[in-house]
Motif scaffolding. Structure first.
Motif, mmCIF file in Angstrom:
data_model
loop_
_atom_site.group_PDB
_atom_site.id
_atom_site.type_symbol
_atom_site.label_atom_id
_atom_site.label_comp_id
_atom_site.label_asym_id
_atom_site.label_seq_id
_atom_site.Cartn_x
_atom_site.Cartn_y
_atom_site.Cartn_z
ATOM 1 N N GLN A 33 0.836 -1.197 0.000
ATOM 2 C CA GLN A 33 0.000 0.000 0.000
ATOM 3 C C GLN A 33 0.870 1.246 0.000
ATOM 4 O O GLN A 33 2.003 1.233 0.481
ATOM 5 N N HIS A 45 -4.620 6.905 3.198
ATOM 6 C CA HIS A 45 -4.426 5.783 2.294
ATOM 7 C C HIS A 45 -4.636 6.234 0.850
ATOM 8 O O HIS A 45 -5.624 6.904 0.523
ATOM 9 N N LEU A 48 -3.946 0.483 -2.812
ATOM 10 C CA LEU A 48 -3.492 -0.845 -2.413
ATOM 11 C C LEU A 48 -3.353 -1.691 -3.662
ATOM 12 O O LEU A 48 -4.243 -1.677 -4.532
ATOM 13 N N THR B 99 -6.529 -2.385 4.363
ATOM 14 C CA THR B 99 -6.338 -0.937 4.361
ATOM 15 C C THR B 99 -6.478 -0.419 5.775
ATOM 16 O O THR B 99 -7.422 -0.746 6.488
#
Lengths: 116, 111
Positions: A33, A45, A48, B99
């Motif tokens: 990631q 984030h 990914l 995540t």
């Protein structure tokens, strides 16, 4: 020992140019990631990529993964001053008892500066 | 999507004083929770992770402890702070995948 290592440690470019950051890792992974961190803030984030994927796109971001070389790259196209931040790769993801607990190992990061 | 609340945002504590950083999560249930520390704006070090209430694993020996009294509450504590505990502490959570979502962090300066 650190799993993900970013390269370069710092990158300075002009607005409109592309920025490429690289990440190398040592052991087998389930996914990799990329995260972004503005100075003094939490990490956000970005994208990914799974171990069975080779390339992934999200807007101006393009991530590649080469598991044979244990490396990944993050490309930011047409950079903007607002892209100035630190970028981290993180490796991990393993299953414990059938539940993925997403334990990640972060690299030291690349500091990107985009000059207007 | 998950929202992570972390407080206090900044604090200055004398050596030997106790510490309590709190983190709560909204928008998900039964999340995995994490405490990371970041020194000098560089890489993150995983301190603790938790897969459920009262289920906490420590990654590195240190002067800190963590507790999870409720499903979406994660607390980082110390009985006596050291100078070396100074840093940027980040609470994070994940659910249904790998995540990880981060809070805004807490700056701790031990003087």
């Amino acid at each position: 020992s650190q799993q993900g290592e970013e390269d370069p440690q710092a990158l300075s470019i002009q607005e409109g140019e592309n920025a490429t950051m690289n990440c190398s890792y040592k052991t087998s992974i389930n996914n990799l990631q990329w995260y972004r961190q503005n100075s003094g803030r939490g990490l956000v984030h970005l994208i990914l990529i799974r171990s069975n994927e080779r390339e992934k796109h999200s807007g101006r971001l393009r991530v590649t993964l080469d598991t044979s070389k244990k490396s990944s790259s993050l490309l930011i196209t047409a950079s903007r001053a607002a892209d100035t931040a630190s970028y981290f790769c993180a490796t991990g993801g393993s299953n414990a008892g059938g539940t993925s607990y997403g334990k990640l190992t972060f690299g030291q990061g690349t500091i990107l500066t985009v000059h207007p | 999507s998950q929202t992570i609340h972390q407080w206090p945002a900044t604090l200055v504590q004398p050596v030997g004083s106790p510490l309590s950083l709190e983190c709560t999560v909204e928008g998900t249930s039964n999340p995995n929770l994490y405490w990371y520390r970041q020194a000098a704006g560089r890489g993150l070090q995983l301190l603790f992770y938790s897969i459920g209430i009262d289920q906490i694993s420590s990654e590195v020996p240190q002067n800190l402890s963590a507790s999870r009294p409720q499903d979406r509450q994660f607390i980082l504590s110390s009985k006596k702070l050291l100078l070396s505990d100074s840093g940027f502490y980040l609470c994070a959570c994940s659910a249904y995948g790998n995540t990880i979502y981060f809070g805004e962090g807490s700056w701790l300066t031990v003087v």
